[in-house]
Design an enzyme around this catalytic site. Structure first.
Site, PDB file in Angstrom:
ATOM      1  N   CYS A 179       0.763  -0.932  -0.076  1.00 34.41           N
ATOM      2  CA  CYS A 179       0.028   0.158  -0.002  1.00 34.41           C
ATOM      3  C   CYS A 179       1.159   1.286   0.188  1.00 34.41           C
ATOM      4  O   CYS A 179       0.498   2.235  -0.967  1.00 34.41           O
ATOM      5  CB  CYS A 179      -0.864  -0.483   1.189  1.00 34.41           C
ATOM      6  SG  CYS A 179      -2.033   1.386   1.020  1.00 34.41           S
TER       7      CYS A 179
ATOM      8  N   GLU B 165     -24.466   5.421   3.538  1.00 31.08           N
ATOM      9  CA  GLU B 165     -23.502   6.009   3.644  1.00 31.08           C
ATOM     10  C   GLU B 165     -23.382   5.469   5.615  1.00 31.08           C
ATOM     11  O   GLU B 165     -22.334   5.453   6.254  1.00 31.08           O
ATOM     12  CB  GLU B 165     -23.534   6.994   3.879  1.00 31.08           C
ATOM     13  CG  GLU B 165     -22.541   8.200   4.438  1.00 31.08           C
ATOM     14  CD  GLU B 165     -21.103   7.264   4.078  1.00 31.08           C
ATOM     15  OE1 GLU B 165     -20.131   7.211   5.145  1.00 31.08           O
ATOM     16  OE2 GLU B 165     -21.053   6.680   3.039  1.00 31.08           O
TER      17      GLU B 165
ATOM     18  N   LYS C 263      -6.661   3.354   2.421  1.00 30.66           N
ATOM     19  CA  LYS C 263      -7.271   4.179   2.725  1.00 30.66           C
ATOM     20  C   LYS C 263      -7.769   4.884   1.129  1.00 30.66           C
ATOM     21  O   LYS C 263      -9.052   5.056   0.458  1.00 30.66           O
ATOM     22  CB  LYS C 263      -6.788   5.613   3.543  1.00 30.66           C
ATOM     23  CG  LYS C 263      -6.532   7.388   3.006  1.00 30.66           C
ATOM     24  CD  LYS C 263      -7.762   7.224   3.537  1.00 30.66           C
ATOM     25  CE  LYS C 263      -8.387   8.760   3.563  1.00 30.66           C
ATOM     26  NZ  LYS C 263     -10.463   9.249   3.935  1.00 30.66           N
TER      27      LYS C 263
ATOM     28  N   HIS D 283     -41.376  -5.555   2.140  1.00 30.73           N
ATOM     29  CA  HIS D 283     -40.968  -6.533   0.866  1.00 30.73           C
ATOM     30  C   HIS D 283     -39.784  -7.417   1.419  1.00 30.73           C
ATOM     31  O   HIS D 283     -39.346  -8.106   0.605  1.00 30.73           O
ATOM     32  CB  HIS D 283     -40.313  -5.855  -0.146  1.00 30.73           C
ATOM     33  CG  HIS D 283     -41.341  -4.707  -1.127  1.00 30.73           C
ATOM     34  ND1 HIS D 283     -42.767  -5.875  -1.780  1.00 30.73           N
ATOM     35  CD2 HIS D 283     -41.847  -3.732  -0.622  1.00 30.73           C
ATOM     36  CE1 HIS D 283     -43.549  -4.575  -1.387  1.00 30.73           C
ATOM     37  NE2 HIS D 283     -43.103  -3.112  -1.272  1.00 30.73           N
TER      38      HIS D 283
ATOM     39  N   GLU E  10     -17.458  -0.486   8.945  1.00 30.67           N
ATOM     40  CA  GLU E  10     -16.306  -0.516   8.598  1.00 30.67           C
ATOM     41  C   GLU E  10     -15.171  -0.285   9.019  1.00 30.67           C
ATOM     42  O   GLU E  10     -14.027  -0.211   9.271  1.00 30.67           O
ATOM     43  CB  GLU E  10     -15.456   0.645   7.282  1.00 30.67           C
ATOM     44  CG  GLU E  10     -16.001   1.978   7.506  1.00 30.67           C
ATOM     45  CD  GLU E  10     -15.832   3.299   6.434  1.00 30.67           C
ATOM     46  OE1 GLU E  10     -15.062   2.356   5.264  1.00 30.67           O
ATOM     47  OE2 GLU E  10     -16.213   4.353   6.538  1.00 30.67           O
TER      48      GLU E  10
ATOM     49  N   ARG F 203      -2.819   4.989   6.084  1.00 27.81           N
ATOM     50  CA  ARG F 203      -3.346   3.882   4.340  1.00 27.81           C
ATOM     51  C   ARG F 203      -3.873   2.453   4.253  1.00 27.81           C
ATOM     52  O   ARG F 203      -4.296   1.937   4.040  1.00 27.81           O
ATOM     53  CB  ARG F 203      -2.676   4.192   3.452  1.00 27.81           C
ATOM     54  CG  ARG F 203      -1.900   5.173   2.586  1.00 27.81           C
ATOM     55  CD  ARG F 203      -0.818   5.308   2.013  1.00 27.81           C
ATOM     56  NE  ARG F 203      -0.787   4.137   0.862  1.00 27.81           N
ATOM     57  CZ  ARG F 203      -1.352   4.911  -0.656  1.00 27.81           C
ATOM     58  NH1 ARG F 203      -1.423   6.558   0.012  1.00 27.81           N
ATOM     59  NH2 ARG F 203      -1.338   5.042  -1.541  1.00 27.81           N
TER      60      ARG F 203
ATOM     61  N   LYS G   1     -20.268   3.231   7.083  1.00 29.43           N
ATOM     62  CA  LYS G   1     -19.562   3.849   8.024  1.00 29.43           C
ATOM     63  C   LYS G   1     -19.126   3.004   9.635  1.00 29.43           C
ATOM     64  O   LYS G   1     -18.609   2.581   9.967  1.00 29.43           O
ATOM     65  CB  LYS G   1     -19.826   4.541   8.506  1.00 29.43           C
ATOM     66  CG  LYS G   1     -19.813   6.006   7.798  1.00 29.43           C
ATOM     67  CD  LYS G   1     -17.739   6.655   7.879  1.00 29.43           C
ATOM     68  CE  LYS G   1     -17.173   7.723   7.299  1.00 29.43           C
ATOM     69  NZ  LYS G   1     -17.367   7.491   6.040  1.00 29.43           N
TER      70      LYS G   1
ATOM     71  N   ASN H 114       3.530  -1.224  -5.395  1.00 32.41           N
ATOM     72  CA  ASN H 114       1.912  -1.119  -5.250  1.00 32.41           C
ATOM     73  C   ASN H 114       1.463  -1.815  -6.654  1.00 32.41           C
ATOM     74  O   ASN H 114       1.315  -1.396  -7.551  1.00 32.41           O
ATOM     75  CB  ASN H 114       1.715   0.154  -5.059  1.00 32.41           C
ATOM     76  CG  ASN H 114       2.072   0.740  -3.004  1.00 32.41           C
ATOM     77  OD1 ASN H 114       2.377  -0.557  -2.928  1.00 32.41           O
ATOM     78  ND2 ASN H 114       2.015   2.018  -3.280  1.00 32.41           N
ATOM     79  N   GLY H 115       0.388  -2.087  -6.372  1.00 28.44           N
ATOM     80  CA  GLY H 115      -0.566  -2.429  -7.393  1.00 28.44           C
ATOM     81  C   GLY H 115      -0.989  -4.631  -7.936  1.00 28.44           C
ATOM     82  O   GLY H 115      -0.614  -5.081  -7.356  1.00 28.44           O
TER      83      GLY H 115
ATOM     84  N   TRP I 260      -0.393  -4.238   2.192  1.00 22.83           N
ATOM     85  CA  TRP I 260      -1.882  -4.668   1.940  1.00 22.83           C
ATOM     86  C   TRP I 260      -2.156  -5.553   1.251  1.00 22.83           C
ATOM     87  O   TRP I 260      -1.450  -5.690   0.328  1.00 22.83           O
ATOM     88  CB  TRP I 260      -2.506  -3.377   1.954  1.00 22.83           C
ATOM     89  CG  TRP I 260      -4.203  -3.563   2.148  1.00 22.83           C
ATOM     90  CD1 TRP I 260      -4.738  -3.262   3.371  1.00 22.83           C
ATOM     91  CD2 TRP I 260      -5.147  -3.713   1.021  1.00 22.83           C
ATOM     92  NE1 TRP I 260      -6.316  -3.568   3.279  1.00 22.83           N
ATOM     93  CE2 TRP I 260      -5.873  -3.725   2.246  1.00 22.83           C
ATOM     94  CE3 TRP I 260      -4.829  -4.145   0.212  1.00 22.83           C
ATOM     95  CZ2 TRP I 260      -7.850  -4.295   1.074  1.00 22.83           C
ATOM     96  CZ3 TRP I 260      -6.221  -4.235  -0.936  1.00 22.83           C
ATOM     97  CH2 TRP I 260      -6.970  -4.271  -0.378  1.00 22.83           C
TER      98      TRP I 260
END
Length: 606
Positions: free
Chosen positions: A2, A480, A601, A503, A487, A27, A484, A99-100, A73
């Site tokens: 990361c 949203e 992040k 329903h 997470e 991050r 929150k 990274n990637g 990460w």
């Protein structure tokens, strides 16, 4: 991924590498490591866990003046020291941080094994080190170019070679990489946060670019080895902007910065004379804006949810069809790019890989795309045709708060601007302007009642699951809010349109399942209250995020009241309590609020 850092200069590299990695901790990561070139070769140190564990593991005398570092990460292989970066070639000569994701790593690993190479990790990155080491090219640059020709995927790479201890060679494709320019020293990083204590002059590499970085300067070039002559630019981020400044968590600090951030976002953009918004950064003339017949908004996670809020604003104020879609799915469904659609890419970091790829797809097919981005000079900010900078300031916590609020404000400005170009009256334009000007102070009112929200949050924290419900304007707020809570508190939460409860989801309602209901004072209040009563009738608990005077004096209902604004703008304010709820629930549960597990992040991989 990361976080990547690199140093070459006249001082010891290790202290900068550790400091830079510590500044990238926000991050999200699971392990860390550094490689330092010295007179006796390369010293490689890697640990699982936090950067402080890496620092404790370093040799007492590590005097090399060239080095690279990384916080990982996980994408390939479990969390283990063998999978931490940097990765090295079998002889230890080449060290790489990355990274990637290398898409063809499995095939490359198989071919290396067939050639007799013993692989020490489970990662995709390790193959890069071995391929460079096995190249017969005379220079490190040529060996890296040869290797890049064999891999597919995304990468930001920093490579050192003990045979060429005077340089770091870097490359970028699909993942950000920055060169920091100093006096007789140079820096490499994936994020300016690692550099701000040392320089404010940086070079943003573009996709397909490489650079040779030495203590005296840098040289940029493309995959065909042609010089690209990048020029450094100055950045405005200050080191103190990235400090906790006495707060317990970055998320708390950033929530409390929202009134000031909102004022900054609105400053200079409210046009009283014409009752509209001044958005010079769009780069679109009124005639061009009027030619768009619909708006398509693209974002990921919270940016997608605030995009839904933005779509509602645009439809209400400008009367133009608008919708939001996850950027992560957009290019894979072979989208039809329409010449009369305005595309809007939303990203706090400006580096979100899925959103950046969506932007590239739109531009490749001739579409017009603008950005709502917080980070000046970021990838998406450079790729779009124009846009609105959020001006929220640096955001460190993984859970976005002030940038999210400023995204909502930016959408309100865009909707007002489009509306006044169409049929929104001068009087309604003035009404929205008054509402926008009131928002910073109203956010402060909500934050001042934090103690009341905290008490409710502690009760929610004991639940195994929670429902968030909202109707029309309130549904993005509910989505949203659920995001929150999930997470950072790890409490399972799902968001539903209020009308959809009956329903199916009502089957799950019982005394242990709290329902957080968004009930604004608007034309749908009575219907929203009726839904709350359906929950109560099934012995459920209801927490209403609402306005004063709505009249929710019902047994089993607790209320969090927010100040009333204009109906179109109310969702921006209704979102603030959901941030406080999630924060205090996570605090009650003792979680690492700024670094939630498994999350990063800036998500720079697909």
């Amino acid at each position: 991924m990361c976080g990547i850092v690199g140093y070459i200069g006249t001082e010891a590299a290790a202290p900068f590498l550790i400091e830079g990695l510590a500044r990238l901790e926000y991050r999200g990561y699971d392990s860390a490591g550094i490689a330092v070139l010295g007179t006796n070769g390369t010293t490689l140190v890697r640990t699982v866990g936090r950067v402080r564990a890496l620092e404790a593991a370093l040799p007492k005398r590590l005097a090399g003046k060239v080095g690279i570092g990384h916080t990982r990460w996980a994408t390939h292989g479990p969390v283990a020291e063998r999978n931490a970066h940097p990765h090295s070639s079998a002889d230890g000569r080449i060290s790489v941080v990355h990274n990637g994701i290398i898409d063809n790593a499995a095939n490359l690993r198989a071919s290396l094994r067939a050639a007799g190479v013993t692989l020490a990790s489970d990662t995709d990155t390790e193959v890069i080190a071995h391929l460079i080491a096995r190249s017969e090219a005379e220079t490190l640059e040529a060996a890296l170019l040869e290797t890049l020709g064999r891999i597919t995927g995304t990468y930001a790479l920093a490579v050192v070679d003990s045979r060429h201890p005077d340089r770091i060679v870097v490359a970028r494709s699909g993942s950000p990489l920055i060169i920091g320019v100093g006096e007789k020293e140079m820096f490499v990083a994936s994020d300016v946060a690692a550099l701000v204590r040392h320089t404010n002059r940086v070079v943003h590499l573009e996709d397909g670019e490489l650079a040779t970085v030495t203590s005296s300067g840098f040289r940029t070039f493309d995959r065909a080895a042609n010089e690209t002559d990048r020029v450094p630019v100055e950045i405005a981020v200050a080191a103190e902007d990235l400090e906790l400044s006495g707060h317990e968590h970055y998320m708390l600090k950033e929530m409390q910065e929202q009134p000031a951030a909102a004022e900054t976002c609105l400053r200079g953009r409210l046009d009283e004379r014409f009752a509209t918004a001044r958005l010079d950064g769009l780069g679109l003339e009124p005639r061009e804006l009027r030619s768009f017949r619909r708006v398509k908004i693209l974002g990921c996670g919270s940016a997608y949810y605030v995009g839904q809020l933005g779509a509602q604003l645009i439809e209400e104020l400008a009367r133009i069809p608008a919708d939001a879609e996850p950027a992560s799915e957009f290019r894979y469904r072979q989208p039809i790019i329409e010449h009369d659609t305005l595309y809007v890419a939303v990203s706090q970091s400006g580096e979100t890989a899925d959103t950046a790829f969506a932007v590239n797809e739109i531009r490749r097919k001739g579409g017009r795309v603008i950005g709502l981005v917080n980070v000046v000079g970021s990838t998406i900010a450079r790729e779009v045709d124009g846009g609105i900078y959020l001006h929220a300031g640096p955001e460190v916590a993984v859970a976005s708060t002030k940038a999210l609020t400023n995204m909502g404000l930016a959408f309100a400005l865009l909707a007002l601007h489009l509306g006044r170009l169409h049929d929104l009256s001068h009087a309604d334009g003035q009404r929205i302007l008054r509402g926008l000007k009131a928002i910073p102070a109203q956010i402060q009112q909500i934050l001042d009642a934090e103690g009341e929200v905290a008490a409710v949050a502690r009760r929610i924290a004991s639940a195994q699951s929670a429902f968030y419900i909202g109707r029309v304007r309130g549904f993005p707020v509910a989505r949203e809010g659920a995001q929150k809570l999930k997470e950072i508190s790890y409490v399972h939460a799902e968001a539903y349109q209020t009308s959809e409860l009956k329903h199916g989801p009502l089957a799950l309602i019982d005394e242990d399942m709290p329902t957080i209901a968004v009930i604004p004072d608007d034309e749908l209040t009575e219907r929203n209250i009726a839904a709350a009563e359906q929950v109560l009738a099934r012995k459920g608990r209801v927490l209403a995020i609402t306005h004063e005077g709505v009249g929710l004096d019902l047994p089993g209902v607790e209320s969090i009241e927010v100040p009333k604004n204009e109906p179109e703008l109310d969702p921006i304010l209704l979102t603030i309590p959901t941030q406080l709820l999630a924060y205090h629930a996570a605090l009650a549960l003792g979680h690492d609020i700024d670094k939630p597990r498994n999350l990063a992040k800036s998500v720079t991989v697909e």
